[in-house]
Design an enzyme around this catalytic site. Structure first.
Site, PDB file in Angstrom:
ATOM      1  N   ALA A 169      -9.672   5.485   3.848  1.00 34.72           N
ATOM      2  CA  ALA A 169      -9.616   6.710   4.666  1.00 34.72           C
ATOM      3  C   ALA A 169     -10.941   7.454   4.664  1.00 34.72           C
ATOM      4  CB  ALA A 169      -8.520   7.671   4.208  1.00 34.72           C
ATOM      5  N   GLY A 170     -11.322   7.874   5.848  1.00 35.98           N
ATOM      6  CA  GLY A 170     -12.479   8.733   6.011  1.00 35.98           C
ATOM      7  C   GLY A 170     -13.737   8.023   6.479  1.00 35.98           C
ATOM      8  N   LYS A 227       0.867  -1.180   0.000  1.00 35.90           N
ATOM      9  CA  LYS A 227       0.000   0.000   0.000  1.00 35.90           C
ATOM     10  C   LYS A 227       0.899   1.224   0.000  1.00 35.90           C
ATOM     11  CE  LYS A 227      -3.149   2.793   2.672  1.00 35.90           C
ATOM     12  NZ  LYS A 227      -3.898   2.979   3.927  1.00 35.90           N
ATOM     13  N   ASN A 230      -9.505   1.857   9.661  1.00 39.89           N
ATOM     14  CA  ASN A 230      -8.737   1.550  10.856  1.00 39.89           C
ATOM     15  C   ASN A 230      -9.335   2.258  12.077  1.00 39.89           C
ATOM     16  OD1 ASN A 230      -6.809   1.163  12.852  1.00 39.89           O
ATOM     17  ND2 ASN A 230      -5.071   1.686  11.586  1.00 39.89           N
ATOM     18  N   SER A 231      -9.308   3.601  12.075  1.00 37.20           N
ATOM     19  CA  SER A 231      -9.746   4.345  13.257  1.00 37.20           C
ATOM     20  C   SER A 231     -11.181   4.015  13.653  1.00 37.20           C
ATOM     21  CB  SER A 231      -9.660   5.853  13.003  1.00 37.20           C
ATOM     22  OG  SER A 231      -8.368   6.219  12.598  1.00 37.20           O
ATOM     23  N   GLY A 277      -8.616   9.237   9.357  1.00 36.21           N
ATOM     24  CA  GLY A 277      -8.965   9.389  10.760  1.00 36.21           C
ATOM     25  C   GLY A 277     -10.052  10.395  11.046  1.00 36.21           C
TER      26      GLY A 277
END
Lengths: 267, 267, 267, 267
Positions: A193-194, A105, A215-216, A166
């Protein structure tokens, strides 16, 4: 027999799960382990900078290595924290040595506040890494021309952002993502992301994107394991919805319960 | 062990599934049967006007009756098509005779174009039907004062709309639904009407509403059975997300992969 | 005395109006003339490819030339229709000869469907044209890194899109535009493309962007002259609102009419 | 000659301005005076409870009375703070005595947190006040059936909310407002409450609503006088846009600058 989502393919590897997970920021190894298991994920990212750090990794990589075969998952090392193509390329080569996988990645940050990708450095690094034999998963913006350049550079998968890393804001520009889907048929597209909530993930899949990486949203949930299960359902919901054909919105009401007449169209 | 959603209770009946389904407009009895099974629904609505119609019901009610015990589901007769409290009350009493259940989805249409509820007729009919011993599920707007009047009239469950029936527009006013949730804690709230896509259902559950009722989104999908599965996952996704605690959106990026430091907070 | 918006500066030229207008697609020269006058615009774009075409320009340029001094306006030739940096650079030089102005709206299309800018060709052409002495107004996406590269190339003004040209969809990604404003303080930012309604223009100015450029929204309105007036008011509304300080939204109600107490804070 | 907005009529009184203003919460009488002048408003609301309070009104009403004839404006007393029809009716009669006007903005609060109207008390009070000879301007929700009941009660003007009072959130449910416009042609509709920014006001007028009433957005701006000017422009922008015919959004790009061909359709 319950309907299941269609399998999909990333660089020749066929997967059932459409949920890719990061591994940072979990409250404990036990929670990370259980969240990964519950999620059913088959692709797990790890940050190279961290695991190569001098301070040791706290047993983190051993944990990941142990988990992967259990659920038939693959490692996707990432170059998070790199600011230039040169830095990312160097790190990528170290990663291949360390993890013994051509998957990468590719992240090249272009701005300290949004942590957004730098399209120029990204395309440059992608071209070099493809030539060096990597299977590159570029973390990119939702810009169509940038995406086309990444394909021209040899990438076979794209990872456009939904919003800044995040931030949990969801899909800031669904129009752009829909445009990518329409203009790049056949290319695996993963929103990276997001994503903050399960509904965001379902929406991404309904728009026709092929998977989501997050992830977050899981790691920082009040209960990460329960949230991992939530997202596992969400990607199935969105993908099955896409396959089944979501109804077109109507501007006005249409009675779903007819007052008269026969209840079925046939039979 | 995979996390599962908390059970909930409607008029003393505890349910696992948070997806309620209508039964109109399916392409065939076989598709209806399979969609209901796949959905895992435990509450199924039927239109009284249709089933009481002189033309016969095409074997529809027999099919429903046969299915219910198989999946531990209950019938929720509705008064779709009624324009006045009087008409709805009359129909409700006939329904109780016919189906032998005190449960009733109360619909009183106030406008021919949006098919929206008429708050006045609705509150009036709800009060009478509660006094007559019904367990009333009022299909209402998202107006807080109207909802409070329905509770005052004795309703123990509310079914606010997300958008006009059959429009598939999703949640037109999330602010209003969030207000209902905050101001009416403990009251089971089911979004009824307007849900078009799995992501809409997930969003409703994430906002803290307790369930969703839908019909067209499944019945009119290209593949209703697959779409029933999609919604089954969507309500689990949204509810698990609510239980796990969805992260608060951030205006800017927060690196999920720290570049240095130890990967876990503990351990 | 009525409050008026602050003047602003583009390449050393101070302007009062924050509305820039295109000149294509009007129903007649008379309507174009009147719309420009009513709008109060001080910057008018013309497509070079058209005016350089062999078929003649129908008296168009003479009309523009005649109008400009009347309202103290300047011409901003554009390179609409160019697909490469090379093509745009050639056209730009021809334009400077023809119109005797260093101002140039640089367009390099990167996709036939969205007509979006090609960031790579755009940055390349901008750098060359700045070296050649042009005052470059690049039509760009809302990507921060691309915008920074254009500034690095010597551009002193940026023209990010709101949505695809002629789509009238408004600001598809307000987050991205707000980010540009915050991260690029002091740089004149003009939303170019996608504005369809006066409210879109007001919103752009409220976000802190400095001006808007539009064409279709006026030229294709039912009454272009009246719409030109509408946009003239809209940019003043948005800019004055920005200068006055728009209130922060509240999640709940705050009584504006206090029931007791003195009506003023002082006096 | 610049295009101006069409005049409109409220209870037989023809007005040019479509901006109605509240008078609470201004930093000083001087600022209030100047803001009203700059706004061009012709309808000014005052809270009856305040001005009837024992503590005196600080010269407030004298100020308002002095201002009204200067700008050809009318007073619109309101019943802000009333919780029941009975209370509002009593207050209304006192107001007519005091201000010598049949105009009345009828507010009956149904919830302490959102300060939303109570549809039942509102319809009840409106009917009585119409019979008593008042020209009633009901502050109501955006619910179509409630609006129809208010018309049935004799109201000739409706004032649906955009969002809770003082929240500045703008139009929370444009679909509902558009529905009111389509279903109630010919009825003057004024968005009252929730407007926070000039773009919100422009949007309301573009949707076809006839005017906006606001207070906090101006009174609590950093510079209320400048913000009053901003809103004066915004309502003109939105209304002229409505009259001129806003273009329909397109899903994809349409080149506004044709590369070849004659620039005008005629001539």
């Amino acid at each position: 027999m319950l309907p299941v989502t269609q399998p999909w393919t990333l660089y020749g590897v066929t997967l059932d799960s459409r949920l890719l997970l990061g591994t940072a920021g979990y409250p404990s190894p036990a929670v990370l382990r259980e969240a990964l298991q519950v999620s059913g994920t088959q692709v797990v990212t790890v940050g190279l900078k961290r695991t190569l750090g001098a301070a040791g990794d706290n047993g983190f990589i051993d944990l990941i290595r142990e988990l992967l075969p259990v659920q038939g998952a693959r490692l996707l090392p990432n170059t998070a924290g790199c600011r230039t193509a040169r830095e990312a390329i160097t790190l990528a080569h170290m990663a291949r040595e360390l993890y013994d996988t051509p998957w990468l990645k590719l992240e090249v940050v272009g701005d300290e506040h949004t942590l957004q990708p730098d399209p120029w450095e990204l395309v440059h690094a992608a071209g070099q890494l493809v030539r060096d034999g990597f299977d590159v998963f570029p973390y990119c913006t939702d810009d169509l021309v940038t995406c086309q350049r990444l394909l021209d550079a040899g990438c076979q998968v794209l990872m456009p952002w939904g919003a800044p890393i995040g931030s949990g804001q969801g899909l800031l520009n669904p129009f752009a993502l829909r445009t990518l889907r329409e203009r790049l048929p056949g290319v695996p597209l993963i929103v990276d992301a997001g994503i903050g909530a399960p509904a965001h993930a379902a929406q991404a899949l309904e728009l026709g994107l092929d998977g989501v990486l997050l992830n977050s949203a899981v790691a920082q949930a009040g209960d990460p394991v329960r949230m991992a299960a939530a997202f596992a359902h969400a990607v199935k919901a969105g993908r099955l919805g896409r396959e089944a054909g979501v109804m077109a919105p109507q501007s006005m009401a249409v009675a779903s319960t007819p007052v008269t007449g026969r209840p079925f169209l046939i039979g």
